[in-house]
Design a protein around this motif. Sequence first.
Motif, PDB file in Angstrom:
ATOM      1  N   GLN A 153      -5.306  20.603   3.556  1.00 15.83           N
ATOM      2  CA  GLN A 153      -6.218  20.871   2.218  1.00 15.83           C
ATOM      3  C   GLN A 153      -6.922  19.859   1.971  1.00 15.83           C
ATOM      4  OE1 GLN A 153      -5.770  23.685  -0.158  1.00 15.83           O
ATOM      5  NE2 GLN A 153      -4.737  24.701   1.884  1.00 15.83           N
ATOM      6  N   ALA A 154      -6.756  18.574   2.379  1.00  9.72           N
ATOM      7  CA  ALA A 154      -7.520  17.448   2.116  1.00  9.72           C
ATOM      8  C   ALA A 154      -8.701  17.520   2.851  1.00  9.72           C
ATOM      9  CB  ALA A 154      -7.112  15.976   2.216  1.00  9.72           C
ATOM     10  N   ALA A 155      -8.791  17.836   3.977  1.00 11.41           N
ATOM     11  CA  ALA A 155      -9.932  18.069   5.037  1.00 11.41           C
ATOM     12  C   ALA A 155     -10.900  19.209   4.405  1.00 11.41           C
ATOM     13  CB  ALA A 155      -9.650  18.652   6.235  1.00 11.41           C
ATOM     14  N   THR A 156     -10.437  20.132   3.846  1.00  6.09           N
ATOM     15  CA  THR A 156     -11.058  21.241   3.239  1.00  6.09           C
ATOM     16  C   THR A 156     -11.809  20.771   2.235  1.00  6.09           C
ATOM     17  OG1 THR A 156      -9.888  22.894   4.162  1.00  6.09           O
ATOM     18  CG2 THR A 156     -11.115  23.605   2.352  1.00  6.09           C
ATOM     19  N   PRO A 195       0.895  -1.263   0.160  1.00  6.33           N
ATOM     20  CA  PRO A 195      -0.123   0.101   0.054  1.00  6.33           C
ATOM     21  C   PRO A 195       0.832   1.325   0.063  1.00  6.33           C
ATOM     22  CG  PRO A 195       0.119  -0.936   2.119  1.00  6.33           C
ATOM     23  CD  PRO A 195       0.946  -1.862   1.362  1.00  6.33           C
ATOM     24  N   GLN A 196       0.824   2.042  -0.992  1.00  2.00           N
ATOM     25  CA  GLN A 196       1.676   3.133  -1.330  1.00  2.00           C
ATOM     26  C   GLN A 196       0.775   3.991  -1.991  1.00  2.00           C
ATOM     27  OE1 GLN A 196       5.210   1.068  -3.114  1.00  2.00           O
ATOM     28  NE2 GLN A 196       6.224   2.462  -1.431  1.00  2.00           N
ATOM     29  N   ALA A 197       1.163   5.559  -1.917  1.00  2.00           N
ATOM     30  CA  ALA A 197       0.460   6.638  -2.376  1.00  2.00           C
ATOM     31  C   ALA A 197       1.624   7.969  -2.463  1.00  2.00           C
ATOM     32  CB  ALA A 197      -0.817   6.865  -1.940  1.00  2.00           C
ATOM     33  N   PHE A 198       1.908   8.419  -3.426  1.00  2.00           N
ATOM     34  CA  PHE A 198       2.768   9.402  -3.607  1.00  2.00           C
ATOM     35  C   PHE A 198       2.536  10.337  -4.748  1.00  2.00           C
ATOM     36  CE2 PHE A 198       4.914   5.506  -4.853  1.00  2.00           C
ATOM     37  CZ  PHE A 198       5.018   5.815  -6.196  1.00  2.00           C
ATOM     38  N   ALA A 199       2.814  11.718  -4.558  1.00  4.97           N
ATOM     39  CA  ALA A 199       2.756  12.541  -5.701  1.00  4.97           C
ATOM     40  C   ALA A 199       3.917  12.829  -6.450  1.00  4.97           C
ATOM     41  CB  ALA A 199       2.411  13.907  -5.282  1.00  4.97           C
ATOM     42  N   VAL A 200       4.092  12.772  -7.801  1.00  6.33           N
ATOM     43  CA  VAL A 200       5.170  12.843  -8.809  1.00  6.33           C
ATOM     44  C   VAL A 200       5.295  14.129  -9.370  1.00  6.33           C
ATOM     45  CG1 VAL A 200       6.420  11.968 -10.409  1.00  6.33           C
ATOM     46  CG2 VAL A 200       5.008  10.259  -9.311  1.00  6.33           C
ATOM     47  N   PRO A 201       6.026  15.028  -8.756  1.00  7.34           N
ATOM     48  CA  PRO A 201       6.111  16.493  -9.436  1.00  7.34           C
ATOM     49  C   PRO A 201       6.640  16.484 -10.809  1.00  7.34           C
ATOM     50  CG  PRO A 201       7.798  16.339  -7.908  1.00  7.34           C
ATOM     51  CD  PRO A 201       6.873  14.927  -7.774  1.00  7.34           C
ATOM     52  N   GLY A 202       6.056  17.388 -11.822  1.00  6.73           N
ATOM     53  CA  GLY A 202       6.657  17.383 -12.972  1.00  6.73           C
ATOM     54  C   GLY A 202       5.413  18.129 -13.902  1.00  6.73           C
ATOM     55  N   LEU A 229      -7.420  10.796   0.066  1.00  5.59           N
ATOM     56  CA  LEU A 229      -5.840  10.420  -0.295  1.00  5.59           C
ATOM     57  C   LEU A 229      -5.880  11.161  -1.638  1.00  5.59           C
ATOM     58  CD1 LEU A 229      -4.441   7.018  -0.700  1.00  5.59           C
ATOM     59  CD2 LEU A 229      -4.541   8.393  -2.812  1.00  5.59           C
ATOM     60  N   LEU A 230      -6.518  11.112  -2.439  1.00  6.08           N
ATOM     61  CA  LEU A 230      -6.187  11.957  -3.675  1.00  6.08           C
ATOM     62  C   LEU A 230      -6.213  13.530  -3.456  1.00  6.08           C
ATOM     63  CD1 LEU A 230      -8.675   9.980  -6.256  1.00  6.08           C
ATOM     64  CD2 LEU A 230      -6.238   9.829  -5.789  1.00  6.08           C
ATOM     65  N   ALA A 231      -7.039  13.834  -2.452  1.00  5.47           N
ATOM     66  CA  ALA A 231      -6.990  15.274  -1.970  1.00  5.47           C
ATOM     67  C   ALA A 231      -5.530  15.638  -1.538  1.00  5.47           C
ATOM     68  CB  ALA A 231      -8.088  15.765  -1.325  1.00  5.47           C
ATOM     69  N   HIS A 232      -5.144  14.908  -0.675  1.00  5.07           N
ATOM     70  CA  HIS A 232      -3.915  15.133  -0.185  1.00  5.07           C
ATOM     71  C   HIS A 232      -2.774  15.078  -0.906  1.00  5.07           C
ATOM     72  CE1 HIS A 232      -0.924  14.041   3.312  1.00  5.07           C
ATOM     73  NE2 HIS A 232      -0.428  13.836   2.285  1.00  5.07           N
ATOM     74  N   GLU A 233      -2.737  14.319  -2.172  1.00  8.66           N
ATOM     75  CA  GLU A 233      -1.443  13.995  -2.865  1.00  8.66           C
ATOM     76  C   GLU A 233      -1.818  15.265  -3.949  1.00  8.66           C
ATOM     77  OE1 GLU A 233       0.802  12.594  -2.346  1.00  8.66           O
ATOM     78  OE2 GLU A 233       0.075  11.253  -1.127  1.00  8.66           O
ATOM     79  N   ARG A 234      -2.903  15.815  -4.311  1.00  5.60           N
ATOM     80  CA  ARG A 234      -3.019  16.763  -5.222  1.00  5.60           C
ATOM     81  C   ARG A 234      -2.660  18.200  -4.573  1.00  5.60           C
ATOM     82  NH1 ARG A 234      -8.621  14.868  -6.194  1.00  5.60           N
ATOM     83  NH2 ARG A 234      -8.616  13.700  -8.245  1.00  5.60           N
ATOM     84  N   ALA A 235      -2.711  18.258  -3.067  1.00  4.43           N
ATOM     85  CA  ALA A 235      -2.085  19.422  -2.586  1.00  4.43           C
ATOM     86  C   ALA A 235      -0.964  19.516  -2.577  1.00  4.43           C
ATOM     87  CB  ALA A 235      -2.559  19.272  -0.906  1.00  4.43           C
ATOM     88  N   HIS A 273       3.322  -0.795   5.485  1.00  3.93           N
ATOM     89  CA  HIS A 273       3.994  -1.976   6.122  1.00  3.93           C
ATOM     90  C   HIS A 273       5.442  -1.566   6.468  1.00  3.93           C
ATOM     91  CE1 HIS A 273       1.283  -5.362   5.273  1.00  3.93           C
ATOM     92  NE2 HIS A 273       1.104  -4.834   4.021  1.00  3.93           N
ATOM     93  N   ARG A 274       5.678  -0.451   6.272  1.00  5.07           N
ATOM     94  CA  ARG A 274       6.981   0.289   6.324  1.00  5.07           C
ATOM     95  C   ARG A 274       7.014   1.708   6.619  1.00  5.07           C
ATOM     96  NH1 ARG A 274       9.666   2.726   2.182  1.00  5.07           N
ATOM     97  NH2 ARG A 274       8.794   2.260   0.037  1.00  5.07           N
ATOM     98  N   PRO A 275       7.591   2.659   7.355  1.00  5.37           N
ATOM     99  CA  PRO A 275       7.531   3.964   7.497  1.00  5.37           C
ATOM    100  C   PRO A 275       7.709   4.805   6.257  1.00  5.37           C
ATOM    101  CG  PRO A 275       8.822   3.187   9.086  1.00  5.37           C
ATOM    102  CD  PRO A 275       8.625   1.705   8.123  1.00  5.37           C
ATOM    103  N   GLY A 276       6.812   5.761   6.013  1.00  3.98           N
ATOM    104  CA  GLY A 276       7.141   6.576   4.816  1.00  3.98           C
ATOM    105  C   GLY A 276       6.257   6.083   3.559  1.00  3.98           C
ATOM    106  N   CYS A 277       5.801   5.001   3.389  1.00  6.28           N
ATOM    107  CA  CYS A 277       5.365   4.364   2.229  1.00  6.28           C
ATOM    108  C   CYS A 277       3.739   4.971   2.032  1.00  6.28           C
ATOM    109  CB  CYS A 277       5.407   2.880   2.116  1.00  6.28           C
ATOM    110  SG  CYS A 277       4.234   2.197   3.085  1.00  6.28           S
ATOM    111  N   ALA A 278       2.970   5.213   2.869  1.00  5.51           N
ATOM    112  CA  ALA A 278       1.894   5.692   2.597  1.00  5.51           C
ATOM    113  C   ALA A 278       1.730   6.875   3.225  1.00  5.51           C
ATOM    114  CB  ALA A 278       0.597   4.654   3.396  1.00  5.51           C
ATOM    115  N   LEU A 279       1.365   7.983   2.450  1.00 10.28           N
ATOM    116  CA  LEU A 279       1.282   9.419   2.901  1.00 10.28           C
ATOM    117  C   LEU A 279       2.275   9.764   3.941  1.00 10.28           C
ATOM    118  CD1 LEU A 279      -2.750   9.562   3.519  1.00 10.28           C
ATOM    119  CD2 LEU A 279      -1.414   9.992   1.507  1.00 10.28           C
ATOM    120  N   ASN A 280       3.383   9.277   3.617  1.00 14.08           N
ATOM    121  CA  ASN A 280       4.655   9.806   4.428  1.00 14.08           C
ATOM    122  C   ASN A 280       4.422   9.465   5.899  1.00 14.08           C
ATOM    123  OD1 ASN A 280       7.243  10.366   4.496  1.00 14.08           O
ATOM    124  ND2 ASN A 280       6.956  12.745   4.666  1.00 14.08           N
ATOM    125  N   PHE A 281       4.086   8.443   6.274  1.00 17.30           N
ATOM    126  CA  PHE A 281       3.765   8.216   7.629  1.00 17.30           C
ATOM    127  C   PHE A 281       4.762   7.601   8.273  1.00 17.30           C
ATOM    128  CE2 PHE A 281      -0.934   7.522   6.390  1.00 17.30           C
ATOM    129  CZ  PHE A 281      -1.186   8.591   7.307  1.00 17.30           C
TER     130      PHE A 281
END
Length: 295
Positions: free
Chosen positions: A210-213, A133-140, A163-169, A233-241
Amino acid sequence: MRIDVYLPLLLSLLLASVSRPAARHLAPGQAARALTLAAVVTAGATTWTLALLALTLLGDAPQVVADAREDGRALPAPVPEAVAVLALAVLAGVVLRVLRAARTARTTHRTLRRLCEGHPPGTELVVAASPRPQAFAVPGRPGRIVVTSAMLAALRPDERRVLLAHERAHLSHRHALLVGAVTLAAAANPLLVPVRRAVAYLVERWADEQAATAVGDRDITARALARAALVAHRPGCALNFSDRAVTRRVAALQTAPPPRVPLLAAAILALGALPALGAADATGDLVQLVHGLLV
């Protein structure tokens, strides 16, 4: 020059000490911008002061010494020679660390962009088939959001919106630039590592707000963050947890949004400006010293 040249190093410690309280009490976006700018200016000032200290070794150059003896002049010693040699060695380490950090960031960005290859230009969301389980934004251009199938399966529909609103932010506010800038600053000046950590946390808090808004519900946002942390399953893989960070972020979403305090943000920026002023004053002292040698 004896005092001013060391001022940026001392103020680096002060900036590092206020970074965590600023992260707690200021609005995330306001604090992230102020700390990043202050860190970049401070890192530039400390690097320049190291260069100034190293430049004092020029006074020991054989030709300079010979010319001074011929003119019957005594050479001033702005700093002990051992300090200048140490500054030169530290400056070399600064250059190596900054180059290494820049290379790592460039390699990481290229790797992430490759994950998005083969998709139409207008595609924002890229779903990767993966059991992790991972999610991240890729700038560009364009910015992409990469989410694994495992993460989507673990979240409810309303939590996916979070999740999507978080990454869009992250993309819309260019958080990668802030994190990249403060990472280079900390590479140049390791005393600023606490500032780098604070900014990394703040951009996540900023995206949380921003996601809460966007979804209009702070409780759902907090629940989505907590669930994503549980399935990661590991630190930093989902929403930088990380264990501590997720607790603080969920708790923050269960209270009112932090206020914007322009005076505190201005104080942080002023704290970042002071090292630059100290470096400028030390530069003036060195210029006068060199002028005295040449006259």
